[in-house]
Scaffold this motif. Sequence first.
Motif, mmCIF file in Angstrom:
data_model
loop_
_atom_site.group_PDB
_atom_site.id
_atom_site.type_symbol
_atom_site.label_atom_id
_atom_site.label_comp_id
_atom_site.label_asym_id
_atom_site.label_seq_id
_atom_site.Cartn_x
_atom_site.Cartn_y
_atom_site.Cartn_z
ATOM 1 N N ALA A 116 1.197 8.124 -1.425
ATOM 2 C CA ALA A 116 1.380 6.818 -2.081
ATOM 3 C C ALA A 116 2.534 5.987 -1.533
ATOM 4 N N GLY A 117 3.321 6.554 -0.649
ATOM 5 C CA GLY A 117 4.534 5.890 -0.180
ATOM 6 C C GLY A 117 4.316 4.557 0.500
ATOM 7 N N GLU A 118 3.312 4.480 1.330
ATOM 8 C CA GLU A 118 3.069 3.247 2.083
ATOM 9 C C GLU A 118 2.661 2.118 1.139
ATOM 10 N N TYR A 119 1.784 2.428 0.182
ATOM 11 C CA TYR A 119 1.348 1.399 -0.759
ATOM 12 C C TYR A 119 2.481 1.042 -1.714
ATOM 13 N N GLY A 120 3.339 1.999 -1.992
ATOM 14 C CA GLY A 120 4.464 1.750 -2.883
ATOM 15 C C GLY A 120 5.413 0.692 -2.351
ATOM 16 N N LYS A 121 5.474 0.553 -1.041
ATOM 17 C CA LYS A 121 6.355 -0.446 -0.436
ATOM 18 C C LYS A 121 5.940 -1.867 -0.813
ATOM 19 N N LYS A 122 4.676 -2.026 -1.170
ATOM 20 C CA LYS A 122 4.163 -3.335 -1.586
ATOM 21 C C LYS A 122 4.922 -3.840 -2.809
ATOM 22 N N TYR A 123 5.389 -2.910 -3.640
ATOM 23 C CA TYR A 123 6.102 -3.265 -4.864
ATOM 24 C C TYR A 123 7.606 -3.008 -4.770
ATOM 25 N N GLY A 124 8.065 -2.764 -3.549
ATOM 26 C CA GLY A 124 9.491 -2.600 -3.339
ATOM 27 C C GLY A 124 10.018 -1.187 -3.455
ATOM 28 N N TYR A 125 9.129 -0.204 -3.556
ATOM 29 C CA TYR A 125 9.561 1.194 -3.642
ATOM 30 C C TYR A 125 9.650 1.786 -2.234
ATOM 31 N N GLN A 126 10.798 2.280 -1.885
ATOM 32 C CA GLN A 126 11.005 2.832 -0.552
ATOM 33 C C GLN A 126 10.877 4.356 -0.563
ATOM 34 N N THR A 127 10.354 4.894 0.511
ATOM 35 C CA THR A 127 10.265 6.348 0.625
ATOM 36 C C THR A 127 11.656 6.917 0.886
ATOM 37 N N THR A 128 11.841 8.172 0.526
ATOM 38 C CA THR A 128 13.155 8.808 0.665
ATOM 39 C C THR A 128 13.179 9.893 1.730
ATOM 40 N N LEU A 129 11.978 10.280 2.193
ATOM 41 C CA LEU A 129 11.891 11.360 3.168
ATOM 42 C C LEU A 129 11.018 10.940 4.348
ATOM 43 N N PRO A 130 11.250 11.515 5.521
ATOM 44 C CA PRO A 130 10.400 11.199 6.681
ATOM 45 C C PRO A 130 8.955 11.594 6.381
ATOM 46 N N LYS A 131 8.001 10.813 6.867
ATOM 47 C CA LYS A 131 6.602 11.119 6.612
ATOM 48 C C LYS A 131 6.211 12.397 7.334
ATOM 49 N N SER A 132 5.611 13.315 6.598
ATOM 50 C CA SER A 132 5.242 14.613 7.156
ATOM 51 C C SER A 132 4.072 14.475 8.128
ATOM 52 N N THR A 133 4.065 15.312 9.143
ATOM 53 C CA THR A 133 2.946 15.380 10.080
ATOM 54 C C THR A 133 2.168 16.670 9.865
ATOM 55 N N SER A 134 2.444 17.347 8.758
ATOM 56 C CA SER A 134 1.827 18.633 8.448
ATOM 57 C C SER A 134 0.320 18.497 8.266
ATOM 58 N N LEU A 135 -0.441 19.390 8.917
ATOM 59 C CA LEU A 135 -1.888 19.419 8.751
ATOM 60 C C LEU A 135 -2.247 19.803 7.323
ATOM 61 N N SER A 136 -1.390 20.606 6.716
ATOM 62 C CA SER A 136 -1.607 21.020 5.327
ATOM 63 C C SER A 136 -1.566 19.805 4.392
ATOM 64 N N PHE A 137 -0.604 18.911 4.633
ATOM 65 C CA PHE A 137 -0.503 17.692 3.832
ATOM 66 C C PHE A 137 -1.739 16.816 4.025
ATOM 67 N N LYS A 138 -2.169 16.696 5.274
ATOM 68 C CA LYS A 138 -3.329 15.861 5.575
ATOM 69 C C LYS A 138 -4.584 16.404 4.896
ATOM 70 N N PHE A 139 -4.755 17.711 4.945
ATOM 71 C CA PHE A 139 -5.915 18.341 4.327
ATOM 72 C C PHE A 139 -5.878 18.163 2.813
ATOM 73 N N THR A 140 -4.703 18.383 2.237
ATOM 74 C CA THR A 140 -4.546 18.226 0.790
ATOM 75 C C THR A 140 -4.822 16.792 0.374
ATOM 76 N N ALA A 141 -4.320 15.835 1.160
ATOM 77 C CA ALA A 141 -4.511 14.417 0.848
ATOM 78 C C ALA A 141 -5.985 14.036 0.902
ATOM 79 N N ILE A 142 -6.710 14.517 1.910
ATOM 80 C CA ILE A 142 -8.137 14.208 2.052
ATOM 81 C C ILE A 142 -8.942 14.843 0.919
ATOM 82 N N LYS A 143 -8.657 16.113 0.648
ATOM 83 C CA LYS A 143 -9.395 16.832 -0.397
ATOM 84 C C LYS A 143 -9.176 16.195 -1.768
ATOM 85 N N SER A 144 -7.927 15.860 -2.072
ATOM 86 C CA SER A 144 -7.611 15.265 -3.379
ATOM 87 C C SER A 144 -8.134 13.831 -3.477
#
Length: 213
Positions: A130-158
Amino acid sequence: YRDNVLSNIKVIKTESLPIASHGWVCYNQEIEKIKKNNPTIFLTLKYEDLVASPEENTKRICSFLALEFNQEMLGFNKIIKKKVESDSFNSLKEMSDFHPNLTKPINMNQINKWETGFTKREVQLIEFIAGEYGKKYGYQTTLPKSTSLSFKFTAIKSFIRHQINFKIITLYYKLPQKIRELMSSFSGFLFKTFNYTNYFNSSDFRYDESKKK
């Protein structure tokens, strides 16, 4: 969006963190679509801004709705508390478990609760979704965006799971009221008789302890 996710998974026990993250994005995207076609009937106000300057922003809301501002609007909690403490109020457990802050004055206690409510990895996953869309409302991310395949898989599945849920919910609310009431009654029967409730009805019965006995 991080506080919203934290709130949702606390209240809706069956809601997973990645699905709640997609939910925040999805529902705001739907709002923005409608707002684009009807810009004059929308007022966008961040929760953080409202509680930081309640009087100023309540006046702004009143002006938008062409209503007269009344100072008592800021003391809504006193009215709710009086109602809760009355003999006629029959949802005390629901109020205390899920809406306790409605009886309290406007405060900033709910802001940035995610900072202590999530692990670093959980925050990174929420921001991944949700971090990228959150910037639309002024919310900034606090951590570097992960390149983990596990994150990508979880994001797609969810995402797929959330889209299925969203389609079902959307379809449900397009049904005639009588059919919805019938479905709700049947769900109540299943819960009362077999203690069964699905993902979509779980919040309907979460506080009714009497039905579990």
